[in-house]
Write an enzyme that holds these catalytic residues in place. Structure first.
Site, PDB file in Angstrom:
ATOM      1  CE  LYS A 114     -12.399-102.474  -1.179  1.00 15.68           C
ATOM      2  NZ  LYS A 114     -13.003-103.731  -0.844  1.00 15.68           N
ATOM      3  CE  LYS A 198      -7.107-103.933  -5.898  1.00 15.90           C
ATOM      4  NZ  LYS A 198      -7.599-104.264  -4.571  1.00 15.90           N
ATOM      5  CE  LYS A 201     -14.613-107.879  -6.364  1.00 19.63           C
ATOM      6  NZ  LYS A 201     -15.108-109.110  -5.859  1.00 19.63           N
TER       7      LYS A 201
HETATM    8  P1  TYM Z   1     -11.905-109.646  -3.014  1.00 23.64           P
HETATM    9  O1  TYM Z   1     -13.287-110.160  -3.157  1.00 23.64           O
HETATM   10  O2  TYM Z   1     -11.660-108.199  -3.215  1.00 23.64           O
HETATM   11  O3  TYM Z   1     -10.941-110.430  -3.994  1.00 23.64           O
HETATM   12  C1  TYM Z   1     -10.926-111.847  -4.055  1.00 23.64           C
HETATM   13  C2  TYM Z   1      -9.496-112.324  -4.251  1.00 23.64           C
HETATM   14  O4  TYM Z   1      -8.955-111.784  -5.468  1.00 23.64           O
HETATM   15  C3  TYM Z   1      -7.700-111.167  -5.204  1.00 23.64           C
HETATM   16  N1  TYM Z   1      -7.549-110.010  -6.102  1.00 23.64           N
HETATM   17  C4  TYM Z   1      -6.472-109.800  -6.884  1.00 23.64           C
HETATM   18  N2  TYM Z   1      -5.341-110.521  -7.051  1.00 23.64           N
HETATM   19  C5  TYM Z   1      -4.431-110.052  -7.957  1.00 23.64           C
HETATM   20  N3  TYM Z   1      -4.609-108.911  -8.674  1.00 23.64           N
HETATM   21  C6  TYM Z   1      -5.731-108.172  -8.538  1.00 23.64           C
HETATM   22  N4  TYM Z   1      -5.906-107.079  -9.278  1.00 23.64           N
HETATM   23  C7  TYM Z   1      -6.723-108.610  -7.612  1.00 23.64           C
HETATM   24  N5  TYM Z   1      -7.943-108.134  -7.233  1.00 23.64           N
HETATM   25  C8  TYM Z   1      -8.419-108.999  -6.311  1.00 23.64           C
HETATM   26  C9  TYM Z   1      -7.792-110.736  -3.742  1.00 23.64           C
HETATM   27  O5  TYM Z   1      -6.506-110.557  -3.176  1.00 23.64           O
HETATM   28  C10 TYM Z   1      -8.552-111.882  -3.121  1.00 23.64           C
HETATM   29  O6  TYM Z   1      -7.682-112.939  -2.785  1.00 23.64           O
HETATM   30  N6  TYM Z   1     -11.298-109.446   1.957  1.00 23.64           N
HETATM   31  C11 TYM Z   1     -11.289-110.304   0.812  1.00 23.64           C
HETATM   32  C12 TYM Z   1     -12.261-111.472   0.914  1.00 23.64           C
HETATM   33  C13 TYM Z   1     -12.197-112.265   2.178  1.00 23.64           C
HETATM   34  C14 TYM Z   1     -11.227-113.241   2.491  1.00 23.64           C
HETATM   35  C15 TYM Z   1     -11.623-113.767   3.757  1.00 23.64           C
HETATM   36  C16 TYM Z   1     -10.094-113.718   1.840  1.00 23.64           C
HETATM   37  C17 TYM Z   1     -13.093-112.218   3.188  1.00 23.64           C
HETATM   38  N7  TYM Z   1     -12.747-113.131   4.144  1.00 23.64           N
HETATM   39  C18 TYM Z   1     -10.873-114.763   4.375  1.00 23.64           C
HETATM   40  C19 TYM Z   1      -9.354-114.710   2.471  1.00 23.64           C
HETATM   41  C20 TYM Z   1      -9.752-115.218   3.733  1.00 23.64           C
HETATM   42  C21 TYM Z   1     -11.665-109.499  -0.424  1.00 23.64           C
HETATM   43  O7  TYM Z   1     -12.319-108.507  -0.340  1.00 23.64           O
HETATM   44  O8  TYM Z   1     -11.298-110.095  -1.604  1.00 23.64           O
END
Ligand code: TYM
Length: 333
Positions: A114, A198, A201
């Site tokens: 990132k 991947k 967004k």
């Molecule tokens: P975030 O907001 O980037 O993504 C949310 C969830 O979607 C999953 N994800 C994917 N899974 C499969 N293929 C993809 N291309 C893909 N893109 C995104 C992510 O793995 C995630 O599960 N740090 C985290 C948010 C967070 C969190 C937490 C998660 C903050 N605190 C506590 C679990 C527990 C994040 O940025 O996810």
């Protein structure tokens, strides 16, 4: 066995099929098991590690909430809230950042991706973001954390931080060491334009992803334009090596149809991509369009969404507020 589930999604707009298949679909299944206690967080404090537009952020918090509900999470059977409304997350994050060594954070590959080439310009928040994630999880004594594959390293860090806190303060088992719930297959959905990247967004090309707000026609068009290769579809998994786009489309089809890759290969082996694309577009639009329509409906009911978040925050506050007080007492505050 009953599980305490915690997970989070960033309100940064464009929630997509990767978020759905990697995470949100599993939230729904876990929430449908009445034995589980589920907490789903709209992680708005994480979102501001990258600059956000004020009005858009407010809208995205509501849209992410609407996406949870439209996907099938029942707000009466779970806690849905936004992170910034519960003070303990930021407080816990500070405490944990005082015991996590920088060496552990330096290993985080997502920060490197990132931050890009110019690490000096990335915010300190982006660097310590996994510690805030650890705070989120540990404040609720979560036993299981459903996420996509890209969050695996952050969960390992959370486990290490919990163990270090317990050891440093001699309070065995005070912070519960959570188990990641990452699906064995299809936990990393790739871009429709590049099977090695991947689905994300932040990809500038909207054609690289299916957004959960896409219409039926947009879904059909994006699948039609998805990158493939020039060979027929194989009938064995081992023949998918070095064919990332084929593997991704077949994986998406399998995941959305709740079937194994083997079964999908049996169905499409020897056929052309046009056959797979036709069926994939149909099944995706049948599954995603109702969610998309429901999101649009819910977004117009701001009062309802705000009420869900407010009630969720009050329940979350009760749990996290108690844990942070215990944590502070252990430290000696
Ligand atoms: P975030 O907001 O980037 O993504 C949310 C969830 O979607 C999953 N994800 C994917 N899974 C499969 N293929 C993809 N291309 C893909 N893109 C995104 C992510 O793995 C995630 O599960 N740090 C985290 C948010 C967070 C969190 C937490 C998660 C903050 N605190 C506590 C679990 C527990 C994040 O940025 O996810």
């Amino acid at each position: 066995m009953s599980k305490k589930i915690f997970s989070g999604v960033q309100p940064t707009g464009n929630l997509h099929l990767g978020n759905y298949l990697g995470a949100i679909k599993n939230f729904v299944d876990l929430n449908n098991d009445i034995q589980n206690e589920c907490i789903f967080c709209v992680v708005d404090l994480h979102a501001i590690t990258i600059k956000q537009d004020r009005d858009q952020l407010t809208n995205n918090i509501r849209e992410t909430t609407a996406t949870f509900i439209a996907s099938g999470i029942d707000p009466t059977k779970s806690i849905i809230f936004n992170q910034s409304k519960v003070h303990a997350h930021a407080e816990g994050s500070w405490i944990l950042s005082c015991l996590a060594p920088m060496g552990w954070l330096n290993r985080m590959t997502q920060f490197k991706e990132k931050a890009g080439k110019d690490k000096e310009k990335a915010s300190v928040g982006l660097y310590i973001y996994p510690i805030l994630m650890a705070s989120d999880i540990l404040l609720y004594d979560a036993t299981h954390v459903p996420v996509g594959e890209d969050q695996k390293q952050h969960l390992e860090l959370t486990r290490d931080i919990a163990q270090k806190f317990n050891k440093d303060f001699n309070c065995d088992d005070f912070l519960k060491v959570p188990e990641p719930l990452i699906k064995k297959s299809f936990a990393r959905i790739m871009s429709l334009k590049d099977g090695l990247k991947k689905m994300s967004k932040s990809d500038p090309s909207d054609l690289s992803r299916i957004n959960l707000t896409d219409t039926k026609d947009e879904i059909i068009n994006k699948i039609k334009k998805a990158k493939t290769d020039s060979f027929p579809i194989p009938n064995e998994e081992k023949k998918l090596i070095d064919r990332p786009e084929a593997e991704n489309l077949l994986g998406i089809y399998s995941s959305i149809s709740n079937q194994t890759l083997d079964k999908t290969l049996n169905e499409f082996g020897g056929k052309n991509f046009s056959d797979l694309k036709r069926d994939l577009a149909e099944i995706l639009s049948n599954k995603i369009s109702p969610i998309s329509n429901e999101i649009k409906k819910l977004i117009n009911d701001q009062g309802y969404l705000d009420k869900v978040l407010l009630q969720g925050a009050s329940k979350a506050e009760e749990i996290a507020g108690k844990k942070i007080e215990e944590m502070k007492n252990i430290i000696g505050f």
